[in-house]
Design a protein around this motif. Structure first.
Motif, short mmCIF file in Angstrom:
data_model
loop_
_atom_site.label_atom_id
_atom_site.label_comp_id
_atom_site.label_asym_id
_atom_site.label_seq_id
_atom_site.Cartn_x
_atom_site.Cartn_y
_atom_site.Cartn_z
N TYR A 174 2.24 -2.71 -62.28
CA TYR A 174 2.42 -3.06 -63.88
C TYR A 174 1.14 -2.90 -64.54
O TYR A 174 1.09 -2.74 -65.61
N TYR A 177 3.54 -21.69 -54.17
CA TYR A 177 3.93 -22.55 -55.40
C TYR A 177 5.47 -22.38 -55.76
O TYR A 177 5.78 -23.27 -56.31
N GLY A 215 18.10 -4.14 -50.84
CA GLY A 215 18.72 -2.92 -51.01
C GLY A 215 18.71 -2.31 -49.68
O GLY A 215 17.74 -1.50 -49.22
N LYS A 238 17.32 -3.33 -44.48
CA LYS A 238 16.39 -4.45 -45.23
C LYS A 238 16.90 -5.61 -44.96
O LYS A 238 16.27 -6.93 -44.83
N TYR A 295 22.70 -6.07 -52.60
CA TYR A 295 22.84 -6.04 -53.95
C TYR A 295 23.08 -4.64 -54.38
O TYR A 295 23.51 -4.35 -55.54
N PHE A 349 9.93 -14.60 -61.82
CA PHE A 349 8.30 -14.48 -61.59
C PHE A 349 8.21 -12.98 -61.40
O PHE A 349 7.10 -12.59 -60.75
N LEU A 367 1.34 -17.29 -60.58
CA LEU A 367 0.42 -17.66 -59.57
C LEU A 367 -0.94 -18.04 -60.26
O LEU A 367 -1.42 -19.13 -60.03
N ARG A 394 10.91 1.57 -53.68
CA ARG A 394 11.80 0.79 -52.94
C ARG A 394 11.73 1.41 -51.44
O ARG A 394 12.86 0.85 -50.66
N1 LIG Z 1 4.62 -14.45 -61.01
C1 LIG Z 1 3.77 -14.42 -59.73
O1 LIG Z 1 3.04 -15.30 -59.60
C2 LIG Z 1 3.98 -13.33 -58.85
C3 LIG Z 1 3.29 -13.22 -57.75
C4 LIG Z 1 3.11 -12.29 -56.86
C5 LIG Z 1 4.56 -11.34 -56.80
N2 LIG Z 1 5.09 -11.46 -58.10
C6 LIG Z 1 6.39 -10.68 -58.08
O2 LIG Z 1 7.07 -10.63 -57.29
C7 LIG Z 1 7.63 -9.36 -56.89
C8 LIG Z 1 7.47 -9.03 -55.34
O3 LIG Z 1 6.14 -8.71 -55.35
P1 LIG Z 1 5.70 -7.85 -54.04
O4 LIG Z 1 4.47 -7.29 -54.20
O5 LIG Z 1 5.92 -8.58 -52.83
O6 LIG Z 1 6.76 -6.46 -53.99
P2 LIG Z 1 7.99 -5.88 -52.95
O7 LIG Z 1 8.98 -7.22 -53.12
O8 LIG Z 1 7.51 -5.71 -51.65
O9 LIG Z 1 8.44 -4.89 -53.71
C9 LIG Z 1 9.31 -4.84 -54.86
C10 LIG Z 1 10.76 -4.95 -54.08
O10 LIG Z 1 11.76 -5.19 -55.60
C11 LIG Z 1 13.02 -4.47 -55.37
N3 LIG Z 1 13.59 -3.96 -56.36
C12 LIG Z 1 14.69 -4.18 -57.07
N4 LIG Z 1 14.76 -3.37 -58.03
C13 LIG Z 1 13.86 -2.61 -58.06
C14 LIG Z 1 13.49 -1.45 -58.86
N5 LIG Z 1 14.29 -1.02 -60.09
N6 LIG Z 1 12.15 -0.79 -58.82
C15 LIG Z 1 11.36 -1.16 -57.79
N7 LIG Z 1 11.57 -2.03 -56.92
C16 LIG Z 1 12.95 -2.83 -57.13
C17 LIG Z 1 12.71 -3.67 -54.05
O11 LIG Z 1 13.39 -4.07 -52.78
P3 LIG Z 1 14.96 -3.76 -52.65
O12 LIG Z 1 15.08 -2.50 -52.32
O13 LIG Z 1 15.38 -4.82 -51.53
O14 LIG Z 1 15.70 -4.44 -53.88
C18 LIG Z 1 11.33 -3.46 -53.88
O15 LIG Z 1 10.82 -3.10 -52.62
C19 LIG Z 1 7.36 -8.38 -57.91
O16 LIG Z 1 8.19 -8.42 -58.87
C20 LIG Z 1 6.05 -9.15 -58.28
O17 LIG Z 1 5.65 -8.79 -59.43
C21 LIG Z 1 4.96 -12.43 -59.10
#
Ligand SMILES: NC(=O)c1ccc[n+]([C@@H]2O[C@H](COP(=O)([O-])OP(=O)(O)OC[C@H]3O[C@@H](n4cnc5c(N)ncnc54)[C@H](OP(=O)(O)O)[C@@H]3O)[C@@H](O)[C@H]2O)c1
Length: 327
Positions: free
Chosen positions: A46, A129, A175, A179, A194, A240, A268, A317
Motif C-alpha cells: 500500500y 489485538y 485461495g 492454502k 473462496y 483491517f 495496529l 497471492r
Molecule cells: N490494520 C492492521 O492493523 C493490519 C496489520 C497487519 C496486516 N494488516 C492487513 O492484513 C492483511 C494480511 O497481511 P499480510 O501481510 O499477512 O499478507 P498475507 O495475508 O500474507 O497476503 C495477503 C493475502 O490476501 C489474499 N488476497 C485476497 N484477495 C487478494 C487480492 N486481490 N490481491 C492480493 N491478495 C489477495 C491472498 O490470500 P488468498 O490467496 O488465500 O486469498 C494473499 O495471500 C493485509 O490486508 C494487511 O494489510 C492489517
C-alpha cells in the motif's frame, strides 16, 4: 552508511531501488538497530503504490529484528548489544541499519531467532489485538465461531493458531486447496476456498444457519458485502486491510436490517501507541510462541535486494505464512 531499499515515486515493484544512505546517531528517545532480518507486510505494498501516502523518498518496511547498536538519551529499556525486534509505525526496515523511535522496539527473547522475530512482530501483534481487543459486544467465548479471511497468509496462520488456543472455532477462507490445507494444519476449524465456493453459503452451512460473531476481514473490497452477510445479529465486522482494494463507501442504514451490526476499521498503530502497551502486547505474543501454541511459519525468504520479487509474489497471492527479507 547502510544499504537500503527506497522508493522515489509511487508505483509497481520496479520503483523499489537499492541505495546507500547515511544512518547517523540516535537522538533522544531513539535507537540504532542493525537488522539481521526484516519482515514483508502487505502494508509495504500500500505504501509503495501510494494507497497509503508518505513523503518521498521513502525507505519502506515496518518490521525487523537485529542488534541494538546505540541508544539515545532517555532510552532505558534497551542497551547496545541487546537482541531486539519491532513492528514500527514509521517505515524504514528495508535496510541494513536504521535509527528509529525506541518506544516500539522490544527485547527479543533468547529462544526466538532473528528471522522468526522479523516474521512475527507486526503480524503477531495484529492477531493479538484483533482476537483479544477487537470483540463483539457480547465478547468471545470458547466454542464461538469467527470468520477469518486470507487465513493462510502471514497474519492469518498466526490467527488460526491463536484462535485455537483461545478455544474459538475459526472458519478461514483462502485461495486454493493447498492454502486451505495449510490453514487447517495450523488450527482452523474449517476452511473455505473462496475462489471456488460461495463463502457466505458455506459459513451459514457450517454454523447451522446462525452465522459468526465476528468477521476479521483484511481482503476489503471483494469480501466486504459477503462478510456482513455472514454475521449473526449484533455481530462485528472488523475490517483491517485492503488486499483486494479499499472498501467503497457504504450505507450505514443497511446495518440495521442485517441485525444491528457493528463495523470497525482497526489498525495496529492505535494499539502500539505507547511503549507500555507495546511491551504488554509483545509479552503476550512471546508467551504463546514460547509455549508452542503459536508457531511462526515462514513460507519464503528473499535477499533484501530482491524485494521486488517478494512484492510481486505477495500481490499475486503466491506466498503463504510470513515472508522474511535478508539484508
Ligand atoms: N490494520 C492492521 O492493523 C493490519 C496489520 C497487519 C496486516 N494488516 C492487513 O492484513 C492483511 C494480511 O497481511 P499480510 O501481510 O499477512 O499478507 P498475507 O495475508 O500474507 O497476503 C495477503 C493475502 O490476501 C489474499 N488476497 C485476497 N484477495 C487478494 C487480492 N486481490 N490481491 C492480493 N491478495 C489477495 C491472498 O490470500 P488468498 O490467496 O488465500 O486469498 C494473499 O495471500 C493485509 O490486508 C494487511 O494489510 C492489517
Amino acid at each position: 552508511m547502510a544499504r537500503a531499499i527506497q522508493i522515489s515515486a509511487f508505483g509497481g515493484p520496479e520503483v523499489l531501488q537499492g541505495v546507500d544512505l547515511p544512518v547517523g546517531e540516535p537522538g533522544p528517545g531513539q535507537v540504532r538497530i542493525r537488522h539481521h532480518a526484516c519482515g514483508l507486510n502487505y502494508i509495504d505494498v500500500y505504501q509503495r503504490t501510494g494507497l497509503y501516502q508518505n513523503p518521498l523518498p521513502l525507505v519502506l518496511g515496518m518490521e525487523g529484528a537485529g542488534i541494538v547498536e546505540a541508544v539515545g538519551e532517555g532510552v532505558a529499556h534497551l542497551q547496545p548489544g541487546d537482541r531486539a525486534a519491532y513492528a514500527a509505525a514509521t517505515p524504514g526496515a528495508y535496510s541494513e541499519a536504521r535509527v528509529m523511535p525506541a518506544a516500539q522496539v522490544v527485547q527479543l527473547p533468547d529462544g526466538i531467532d532473528f528471522e522468526t522475530g522479523a516474521a512475527m512482530m507486526l503480524k503477531g501483534l495484529t492477531a493479538q489485538y484483533l482476537l483479544k481487543r477487537t470483540l463483539p459486544v457480547e465478547g468471545l467465548q470458547p466454542g464461538d465461531w469467527v470468520l477469518w479471511h486470507a487465513a493462510a497468509g502471514g497474519v492469518g496462520l498466526i490467527a488460526c493458531q491463536w484462535a485455537r488456543a483461545l478455544g474459538l472455532r475459526l472458519i478461514g477462507t483462502a485461495g486454493g486447496e493447498a492454502k486451505c490445507r495449510l490453514a487447517l494444519e495450523h488450527g482452523a476449524a474449517a476452511m473455505i476456498d473462496y475462489t471456488r465456493e460461495d463463502f457466505v453459503a458455506r459459513v451459514r452451512d457450517i454454523t447451522g444457519g446462525r452465522g459468526v460473531k465476528v468477521v476479521y476481514d483484511s481482503v476489503g473490497r471483494d469480501t466486504f458485502e459477503g462478510s456482513l452477510a455472514c454475521l449473526r445479529p449484533f455481530g462485528l465486522l472488523a475490517s483491517f486491510g485492503n488486499s483486494s482494494g479499499p472498501v467503497p463507501p457504504f450505507a450505514i442504514g443497511s446495518l440495521g436490517p442485517k441485525g444491528s451490526l457493528y463495523v470497525t476499521r482497526a489498525t495496529l498503530f492505535t494499539h502500539i501507541a505507547t511503549r507500555e502497551r507495546t511491551q504488554e502486547m509483545a509479552d503476550e505474543l512471546f508467551d504463546v510462541v514460547a509455549s508452542g501454541e503459536v508457531k511462526i511459519f515462514i513460507g519464503q525468504h528473499w535477499p533484501l535486494q530482491d524485494v521486488a520479487q517478494a512484492h510481486r509474489a505477495l500481490e499475486a497471492r503466491r506466498t503463504t505464512g510470513s515472508t522474511v527479507l535478508l539484508p
